[in-house]
Design an enzyme around this catalytic site. Structure first.
Site, PDB file in Angstrom:
ATOM      1  N   THR A 113       0.821  -1.208   0.000  1.00 32.25           N
ATOM      2  CA  THR A 113       0.000   0.000   0.000  1.00 32.25           C
ATOM      3  C   THR A 113       0.859   1.264   0.000  1.00 32.25           C
ATOM      4  OG1 THR A 113      -1.526   1.240   1.411  1.00 32.25           O
ATOM      5  CG2 THR A 113      -0.066  -0.262   2.539  1.00 32.25           C
ATOM      6  N   ASP A 114       0.272   2.358  -0.489  1.00 29.07           N
ATOM      7  CA  ASP A 114       0.967   3.655  -0.409  1.00 29.07           C
ATOM      8  C   ASP A 114       1.002   4.166   1.033  1.00 29.07           C
ATOM      9  OD1 ASP A 114      -1.742   4.269  -0.153  1.00 29.07           O
ATOM     10  OD2 ASP A 114      -1.774   5.756  -1.766  1.00 29.07           O
ATOM     11  N   GLU A 115       0.199   3.562   1.919  1.00 30.01           N
ATOM     12  CA  GLU A 115       0.127   4.071   3.305  1.00 30.01           C
ATOM     13  C   GLU A 115       1.446   3.888   4.053  1.00 30.01           C
ATOM     14  OE1 GLU A 115      -3.343   3.422   5.573  1.00 30.01           O
ATOM     15  OE2 GLU A 115      -4.668   3.531   3.840  1.00 30.01           O
ATOM     16  N   TYR A 167      -2.106  -0.657  10.866  1.00 28.54           N
ATOM     17  CA  TYR A 167      -2.229  -1.312   9.551  1.00 28.54           C
ATOM     18  C   TYR A 167      -1.012  -1.011   8.691  1.00 28.54           C
ATOM     19  CZ  TYR A 167      -3.365  -1.738   4.607  1.00 28.54           C
ATOM     20  OH  TYR A 167      -3.305  -2.023   3.262  1.00 28.54           O
ATOM     21  N   LYS A 202       2.037  -3.455   7.279  1.00 33.77           N
ATOM     22  CA  LYS A 202       2.336  -3.643   5.848  1.00 33.77           C
ATOM     23  C   LYS A 202       3.796  -3.270   5.569  1.00 33.77           C
ATOM     24  CE  LYS A 202      -0.071  -4.658   2.911  1.00 33.77           C
ATOM     25  NZ  LYS A 202      -0.417  -6.018   2.362  1.00 33.77           N
ATOM     26  N   PRO A 235      -8.120   8.763  14.410  1.00 32.08           N
ATOM     27  CA  PRO A 235      -6.840   9.124  15.050  1.00 32.08           C
ATOM     28  C   PRO A 235      -5.679   8.892  14.074  1.00 32.08           C
ATOM     29  CG  PRO A 235      -8.071   7.531  16.398  1.00 32.08           C
ATOM     30  CD  PRO A 235      -8.803   7.644  15.097  1.00 32.08           C
ATOM     31  N   HIS A 292      -5.037  10.322  11.344  1.00 32.42           N
ATOM     32  CA  HIS A 292      -5.564  10.280   9.976  1.00 32.42           C
ATOM     33  C   HIS A 292      -4.590  10.940   8.990  1.00 32.42           C
ATOM     34  CE1 HIS A 292      -9.529  10.923   7.510  1.00 32.42           C
ATOM     35  NE2 HIS A 292      -8.640  10.195   6.876  1.00 32.42           N
TER      36      HIS A 292
HETATM   37  P1  NAD Z   1      -9.704  -7.443   1.826  1.00 30.76           P
HETATM   38  O1  NAD Z   1      -9.770  -7.169   3.279  1.00 30.76           O
HETATM   39  O2  NAD Z   1     -10.889  -7.194   0.986  1.00 30.76           O
HETATM   40  O3  NAD Z   1      -9.247  -8.960   1.588  1.00 30.76           O
HETATM   41  C1  NAD Z   1      -8.265  -9.585   2.351  1.00 30.76           C
HETATM   42  C2  NAD Z   1      -8.424 -11.085   2.204  1.00 30.76           C
HETATM   43  O4  NAD Z   1      -7.384 -11.716   2.959  1.00 30.76           O
HETATM   44  C3  NAD Z   1      -9.745 -11.625   2.726  1.00 30.76           C
HETATM   45  O5  NAD Z   1     -10.323 -12.501   1.787  1.00 30.76           O
HETATM   46  C4  NAD Z   1      -9.365 -12.360   3.997  1.00 30.76           C
HETATM   47  O6  NAD Z   1     -10.213 -13.460   4.296  1.00 30.76           O
HETATM   48  C5  NAD Z   1      -7.947 -12.801   3.679  1.00 30.76           C
HETATM   49  N1  NAD Z   1      -7.153 -13.032   4.890  1.00 30.76           N
HETATM   50  C6  NAD Z   1      -7.042 -12.225   5.982  1.00 30.76           C
HETATM   51  N2  NAD Z   1      -6.250 -12.798   6.899  1.00 30.76           N
HETATM   52  C7  NAD Z   1      -5.816 -13.968   6.364  1.00 30.76           C
HETATM   53  C8  NAD Z   1      -4.949 -14.998   6.816  1.00 30.76           C
HETATM   54  N3  NAD Z   1      -4.373 -14.951   8.029  1.00 30.76           N
HETATM   55  N4  NAD Z   1      -4.713 -16.062   6.004  1.00 30.76           N
HETATM   56  C9  NAD Z   1      -5.316 -16.140   4.782  1.00 30.76           C
HETATM   57  N5  NAD Z   1      -6.163 -15.207   4.315  1.00 30.76           N
HETATM   58  C10 NAD Z   1      -6.402 -14.122   5.092  1.00 30.76           C
HETATM   59  O7  NAD Z   1      -8.446  -6.620   1.295  1.00 30.76           O
HETATM   60  P2  NAD Z   1      -8.195  -5.933  -0.127  1.00 30.76           P
HETATM   61  O8  NAD Z   1      -8.698  -4.559  -0.076  1.00 30.76           O
HETATM   62  O9  NAD Z   1      -8.612  -6.850  -1.194  1.00 30.76           O
HETATM   63  O10 NAD Z   1      -6.598  -5.837  -0.088  1.00 30.76           O
HETATM   64  C11 NAD Z   1      -5.810  -6.906  -0.601  1.00 30.76           C
HETATM   65  C12 NAD Z   1      -4.341  -6.563  -0.417  1.00 30.76           C
HETATM   66  O11 NAD Z   1      -4.035  -5.356  -1.120  1.00 30.76           O
HETATM   67  C13 NAD Z   1      -3.953  -6.302   1.039  1.00 30.76           C
HETATM   68  O12 NAD Z   1      -2.672  -6.840   1.223  1.00 30.76           O
HETATM   69  C14 NAD Z   1      -3.931  -4.788   1.153  1.00 30.76           C
HETATM   70  O13 NAD Z   1      -3.018  -4.373   2.134  1.00 30.76           O
HETATM   71  C15 NAD Z   1      -3.466  -4.402  -0.243  1.00 30.76           C
HETATM   72  N6  NAD Z   1      -3.924  -3.074  -0.712  1.00 30.76           N
HETATM   73  C16 NAD Z   1      -5.244  -2.741  -0.675  1.00 30.76           C
HETATM   74  C17 NAD Z   1      -5.650  -1.500  -1.191  1.00 30.76           C
HETATM   75  C18 NAD Z   1      -7.100  -1.091  -1.196  1.00 30.76           C
HETATM   76  O14 NAD Z   1      -7.381   0.072  -1.499  1.00 30.76           O
HETATM   77  N7  NAD Z   1      -8.043  -1.966  -0.892  1.00 30.76           N
HETATM   78  C19 NAD Z   1      -4.700  -0.639  -1.731  1.00 30.76           C
HETATM   79  C20 NAD Z   1      -3.356  -1.010  -1.727  1.00 30.76           C
HETATM   80  C21 NAD Z   1      -2.976  -2.255  -1.238  1.00 30.76           C
HETATM   81  O1  DAU Z   2      -4.180   3.845   0.315  1.00 29.47           O
HETATM   82  C1  DAU Z   2      -4.361   2.460   0.215  1.00 29.47           C
HETATM   83  C2  DAU Z   2      -5.225   1.971   1.354  1.00 29.47           C
HETATM   84  O2  DAU Z   2      -6.549   2.415   1.077  1.00 29.47           O
HETATM   85  C3  DAU Z   2      -5.197   0.464   1.535  1.00 29.47           C
HETATM   86  O3  DAU Z   2      -3.915   0.065   1.870  1.00 29.47           O
HETATM   87  C4  DAU Z   2      -6.197   0.023   2.612  1.00 29.47           C
HETATM   88  O4  DAU Z   2      -6.227  -1.386   2.689  1.00 29.47           O
HETATM   89  C5  DAU Z   2      -7.564   0.542   2.235  1.00 29.47           C
HETATM   90  O5  DAU Z   2      -8.479   0.217   3.245  1.00 29.47           O
HETATM   91  C6  DAU Z   2      -7.511   2.042   2.018  1.00 29.47           C
HETATM   92  O6  DAU Z   2      -7.256   2.730   3.276  1.00 29.47           O
HETATM   93  P1  DAU Z   2      -8.022   4.075   3.669  1.00 29.47           P
HETATM   94  O7  DAU Z   2      -7.946   4.252   5.119  1.00 29.47           O
HETATM   95  O8  DAU Z   2      -7.556   5.198   2.798  1.00 29.47           O
HETATM   96  O9  DAU Z   2      -9.505   3.653   3.173  1.00 29.47           O
HETATM   97  P2  DAU Z   2     -10.934   3.892   3.822  1.00 29.47           P
HETATM   98  O10 DAU Z   2     -11.914   3.491   2.769  1.00 29.47           O
HETATM   99  O11 DAU Z   2     -11.060   3.294   5.163  1.00 29.47           O
HETATM  100  O12 DAU Z   2     -10.959   5.465   3.963  1.00 29.47           O
HETATM  101  C7  DAU Z   2     -10.785   6.334   2.851  1.00 29.47           C
HETATM  102  C8  DAU Z   2     -10.842   7.754   3.371  1.00 29.47           C
HETATM  103  O13 DAU Z   2     -12.192   8.022   3.766  1.00 29.47           O
HETATM  104  C9  DAU Z   2      -9.989   8.002   4.589  1.00 29.47           C
HETATM  105  O14 DAU Z   2      -9.468   9.326   4.519  1.00 29.47           O
HETATM  106  C10 DAU Z   2     -10.970   7.912   5.770  1.00 29.47           C
HETATM  107  C11 DAU Z   2     -12.277   8.372   5.164  1.00 29.47           C
HETATM  108  N1  DAU Z   2     -13.486   7.750   5.693  1.00 29.47           N
HETATM  109  C12 DAU Z   2     -13.544   6.389   5.719  1.00 29.47           C
HETATM  110  C13 DAU Z   2     -14.676   5.751   6.200  1.00 29.47           C
HETATM  111  C14 DAU Z   2     -14.744   4.240   6.267  1.00 29.47           C
HETATM  112  C15 DAU Z   2     -14.561   8.531   6.089  1.00 29.47           C
HETATM  113  O15 DAU Z   2     -14.506   9.771   6.021  1.00 29.47           O
HETATM  114  N2  DAU Z   2     -15.683   7.910   6.566  1.00 29.47           N
HETATM  115  C16 DAU Z   2     -15.778   6.546   6.642  1.00 29.47           C
HETATM  116  O16 DAU Z   2     -16.832   6.026   7.105  1.00 29.47           O
END
Ligand code: NAD
Ligand code: DAU
Length: 366
Positions: free
Chosen positions: A139-141, A164, A168, A296, A298
């Protein structure tokens, strides 16, 4: 090194949001064989894989990546040519409430998976060892927070803010260390916020769509001024394949959509799309927007410079934010049954027993 063409791929976290989109891409677009390892936490959902659960090219294994004997058995049975590692605890808010699960899966789980990969890789004949790849999806985080200007590059120092992103970051460091120490052919990608079909409705975009449809408040943290760089999930999975098959071993590639939006803009865009596709009648959806206490720690702004991936591997995002959001809102409107499956655990265990597809993978493709 010419482009690789792995056909037998181990995906972790393939029942999650990005993982399920990736599994469809690998099978539908590339005709690959996928062994899918997922623990099925609350975020994993076999309903997201419905279309491939009976497909002989897809094999589901309910396995925790912390379970080394189970991982070893899968490696032995599947003999993958590549690993795409997505399994993780992924929600920042949950990591603030209970960080332990994040350390366990994202750090310890990644370590276990790397150890079992290393064991398997060491047993491969030289030619297969040379072409084997392990890609960690990050992730970019990990880079922390930006001010109003600038973008994250691959050289930006790691500075994670939440449990988180710290977990990562730990996983990314392990991947690079396994390359430097043991020669394991690892790559890391750091991607910005994804959106699209099958995203669990705890994340901003699906939460807002479903709350709006239910007439519930739309909780915007702080003043809604935080900025995220949005990428359509289909563009992300294409980037992952590009890096896996063409990327240089040991390297990191940033992936981003170049579509920065303030959170409040994202929420109002969703409201406007809903007005067009399913008018509310009783006032506008915007009226549901409610500003709530901020998260927190953020991070203020994320923005990715994906120039390296664009220049060196010729990847570019195809979907604009406007087109992607329209498609995503329509998808959630048309997939009630999937939405119900995410909120109904009984339904989840039903789908699990219904789809107990554990037969061996089809023979290796030539
Ligand atoms: P998600 O939460 O939708 O899916 C995660 C999956 O991992 C789930 O199916 C869960 O059951 C499985 N999992 C969790 N713990 C496990 C374990 N111990 N063993 C096996 N499986 C397990 O997440 P996502 O949004 O699809 O993200 C996928 C990957 O991409 C993550 O590594 C996340 O950090 C990364 N990522 C996500 C985003 C985003 O915006 N969603 C952006 C950048 C990177
Ligand atoms: O940047 C990549 C990341 O993006 C991934 O690594 C994470 O897995 C993914 O969950 C996501 O993280 P964020 O924290 O950016 O995503 P989230 O959807 O939780 O929140 C997006 C933005 O919106 C963030 O600034 C918080 C805000 N937010 C989120 C929720 C859930 C709100 O304002 N209200 C909300 O209810």
């Amino acid at each position: 090194m010419p482009d690789l063409h792995p056909q037998r791929i181990l995906v972790t976290g393939g029942a999650g949001f990005i993982g399920s989109n990736l599994v469809y891409f690998l099978i539908d677009e590339l005709g690959a064989e996928v062994a899918n390892i997922d623990k099925l936490t609350y975020a994993g959902n076999l309903a997201s894989l419905e279309r491939v659960m009976q497909n002989p090219r897809h094999q589901f294994h309910r396995v925790d990546i912390c379970d080394r004997p189970a991982l070893r058995a899968v490696f032995e049975a599947v003999r993958p040519e590549a690993v795409l590692h997505l399994a993780a605890e992924s929600h920042v808010d949950r990591s603030i409430e209970s960080p332990g699960d994040f350390i366990q899966t994202n750090v310890v789980g990644t370590f276990c998976l790397l150890e079992e990969t290393r064991h398997y890789w060491a047993s491969l004949p030289a030619a297969e060892k040379e072409t084997f790849r392990f890609l960690g999806v990050s992730t970019d985080e990990v880079y922390g927070s930006l001010g109003p200007t600038g973008k994250f590059t691959e050289q930006t120092p790691y500075d994670p803010s939440s449990p988180y992103s710290a977990s990562k970051a730990g996983a990314d460091h392990l991947l690079r260390a396994y390359h430097r120490t043991y020669g394991l052919p690892t790559l890391v990608t750091n991607c910005s916020n994804n959106y699209g079909p099958y995203q669990f409705p705890e994340k901003l975009i699906p939460l807002m769509i479903l709350n709006a449809l239910a007439g519930k408040p739309l909780p915007v943290y702080g003043k809604g001024e935080n900025v995220r760089d949005w990428l359509y999930v289909g563009d992300h999975v294409r980037a992952l394949w590009t890096v896996l098959t063409r990327g240089a071993v040991g390297e990191t590639y940033n992936i981003g959509g170049n579509e920065e939006r303030k959170n409040l803009e994202v929420v109002t865009t969703i409201c406007h799309e809903l007005e067009t596709l399913r008018p509310r009648g009783a006032g506008s959806y915007d009226a549901l927007i409610t500003f709530v206490k901020d998260r927190p720690g953020h991070d203020f702004r994320y923005a990715i410079d994906a120039g390296k991936l664009e220049r060196e591997l010729e990847w570019k995002p195809k979907r604009s934010f406007e087109a992607g959001i329209r498609e995503t809102v329509s998808w959630y409107l048309q997939n009630d049954e999937w939405v119900r499956s995410t909120t109904n655990s009984e339904c989840r265990s039903w789908t699990e027993s219904h789809y107990s597809n554990r037969a061996p993978l089809a023979p290796r493709l030539e």
